[in-house]
Scaffold this motif. Structure first.
Motif, mmCIF file in Angstrom:
data_model
loop_
_atom_site.group_PDB
_atom_site.id
_atom_site.type_symbol
_atom_site.label_atom_id
_atom_site.label_comp_id
_atom_site.label_asym_id
_atom_site.label_seq_id
_atom_site.Cartn_x
_atom_site.Cartn_y
_atom_site.Cartn_z
ATOM 1 N N UNK B 209 -5.066 -22.766 7.302
ATOM 2 C CA UNK B 209 -3.571 -22.371 7.306
ATOM 3 C C UNK B 209 -2.710 -23.108 6.300
ATOM 4 N N UNK B 210 -2.949 -24.145 6.027
ATOM 5 C CA UNK B 210 -2.242 -25.031 5.144
ATOM 6 C C UNK B 210 -2.163 -24.423 3.587
ATOM 7 N N UNK B 211 -3.289 -23.567 3.150
ATOM 8 C CA UNK B 211 -3.132 -22.880 1.958
ATOM 9 C C UNK B 211 -2.381 -21.580 1.938
ATOM 10 N N UNK B 212 -1.541 -21.278 3.064
ATOM 11 C CA UNK B 212 -0.708 -20.067 2.985
ATOM 12 C C UNK B 212 0.510 -20.454 2.120
ATOM 13 N N UNK B 213 0.958 -19.644 0.955
ATOM 14 C CA UNK B 213 1.839 -19.976 0.366
ATOM 15 C C UNK B 213 3.407 -19.221 0.806
ATOM 16 N N UNK B 214 3.214 -18.703 1.861
ATOM 17 C CA UNK B 214 4.573 -17.789 2.345
ATOM 18 C C UNK B 214 5.133 -16.954 1.425
#
Lengths: 231, 250
Positions: B209-214
């Motif tokens: 999830x932390x690699x999501x860049x929105x």
């Protein structure tokens, strides 16, 4: 460099956190101090000197500003290199925001390195009797003025838009509606910040807007009081 | 406005390792055509617009009603299902067809979506109900909860979200939006919730999830209208809580 999954998670979350605390908070303080330039040379120089008199100033600076910015930068470069922007195919507003966040981040690396070098190591600045005078002389060069404008706008955008990512990463907002609301609020905040920061930049060149209805409470002329009427 | 004939530009590739090339075709217009029926017309007579005989264009499709996801490709540069790409709704001019760019090409318009299925396995996108004895009925779910979960169960792993995601690419380990949304789904199920921690463990690591860049492209292109970004917000909250628990309780 390979890090464990848990370290990776913590680093990514620290990247998100440091953007707001302390870097974002420092940015607000910085713009506040810069705005002192609206009240003239003496007011700004005094504000700059007051900052240097903060207790434990070296530690505050190292752990509150330099270290977080360095961490945010290094991780930010890593994040930017793992991205493959696709605006030409998917030109959605949020995709623009995503791409601009990376572009402004890279611009800010150059800007912050220059700015830090100048105000911490450049002898011309350190030996100048008045930081205000130094900035005024420097900003008389159009190239430097516009470089500062680009830096300020990048910083405002990166912070305002960063709040959107921050709110989602940490799970403060979940619904689409709330997410877009945060995005709009963040960008509106960026616009206000940019106006304030650009005005303080103009103040160094003697062209700062100083409308009475904003700056004088109860009709008292604070500028004159603060600056002995030299403004 | 109906056209006389339909011009197609198709990116062809004979094998996973072969060099891609472009070929142009022209097929007669018929009422209610979609991109797949155009491809079927080409298959009847695989001759390019320039008159050169070629191999039939290869593609993958199954349900033909936008629920299986297998016919996903780039139609005029935008990822979507080719079965619901109705020719009369597409703008004038030639129709460009390309395989998805984020998955390895098998042949012509068919890609191998295995990386997405591997990620579903990695995040335990299922509810463990098998035991050595009958585990009995699971707990009941409120209608409201069921409704909120249902929309995530509509995912057909077509890969649209993965294709449009700027963070899902060869340079990044990010698993992409679709598998993450399934974590949201199964963590909300009364029985699935029992193994929520395992799933969170999987998405709290690299590529998670932390690699999501929105960029939020995923939610814009999802043909099923799945609120993927809401899943990321909810999972952001779940992983935050999980992390704090690890930090202060363990």
């Amino acid at each position: 460099m390979k890090v464990s999954d848990r370290t990776y998670f913590v680093l990514k979350r620290l990247h998100s956190l440091t953007g707001v605390f302390p870097i974002g908070v420092f940015l607000l303080e910085h713009f506040y101090t810069n705005s002192m330039a609206l009240q003239g040379a003496a007011a700004f120089d005094r504000a700059a000197a007051d900052l240097a008199r903060i207790p434990y100033v070296g530690a505050v600076e190292a752990f509150g500003i330099w270290l977080p910015i360095l961490l945010h930068m290094v991780l930010g470069v890593f994040i930017a290199t793992t991205s493959k922007p696709n605006l030409e195919r998917y030109g959605y507003a949020t995709n623009w925001m995503y791409t601009m966040q990376r572009v402004t981040g890279v611009v800010l690396i150059f800007y912050i390195i220059f700015h830090t070098f100048q105000t911490r190591f450049d002898p011309a600045y350190l030996q100048s009797p008045s930081p205000y005078d130094f900035m005024r002389k420097q900003l008389s060069s159009p190239a430097m003025f516009w470089f500062m404008v680009v830096g300020i706008l990048s910083a405002c955008w990166h912070f305002g838009n960063g709040l959107f990512g921050f709110a989602i990463h940490w799970g403060f907002v979940t619904s689409r509606k709330a997410q877009l609301r945060v995005a709009r609020l963040g960008l509106a905040f960026a616009v206000v910040l940019a106006l304030v920061a650009l005005n303080s930049l103009l103040a160094f060149t003697g062209r700062g807007l100083y409308p009475d209805w904003i700056t004088k409470p109860h009709g008292q002329d604070h500028a004159v009081v603060m600056d002995g009427g030299t403004r | 406005m109906p056209r006389q004939s339909i011009e197609l530009r198709i990116r062809r590739q004979d094998s996973p390792t072969a060099a891609p090339r472009w070929e142009e075709f022209s097929v007669p217009w018929q009422p209610s055509m979609n991109v797949i029926s155009c491809l079927m017309e080409i298959r009847k007579n695989p001759v390019t617009r320039q008159g050169r005989t070629t191999t039939p264009v290869h593609w993958e499709s199954s349900c033909l009603e936008e629920v299986c996801g297998s016919c996903t490709m780039l139609v005029n540069g935008r990822v979507r299902q080719s079965c619901t790409a109705l020719v009369d709704n597409l703008p004038e001019g030639p129709i460009t067809l390309e395989p998805m760019t984020k998955f390895p090409v098998v042949r012509d318009l068919q890609v191998d979506r295995q990386p997405m299925f591997d990620s579903l396995k990695r995040v335990h996108a299922w509810i463990p109900i098998d035991g050595t004895y009958d585990l009995g009925p699971g707990p009941r779910m409120s209608a409201e909860e069921a409704e909120a979960n249902y929309v995530f169960s509509r995912c057909m792993t077509c890969g649209c979200c993965m294709e449009a995601c700027p963070q899902f690419n060869g340079r990044s380990e990010f698993m992409g939006p679709a598998p993450l949304a399934q974590v949201r789904l199964f963590n909300a199920h009364p029985t699935g919730r029992l193994s929520a921690r395992e799933r969170l463990d999987q998405i709290m690591g690299r590529g998670g999830l932390v690699d999501c860049g929105n960029s939020q492209n995923c939610v814009e292109v999802c043909p099923k209208g799945i609120p993927l970004t809401e899943a990321f917000g909810e999972l952001g909250r779940q992983t935050t809580v999980q992390w704090l628990k690890l930090l202060f309780q363990k």
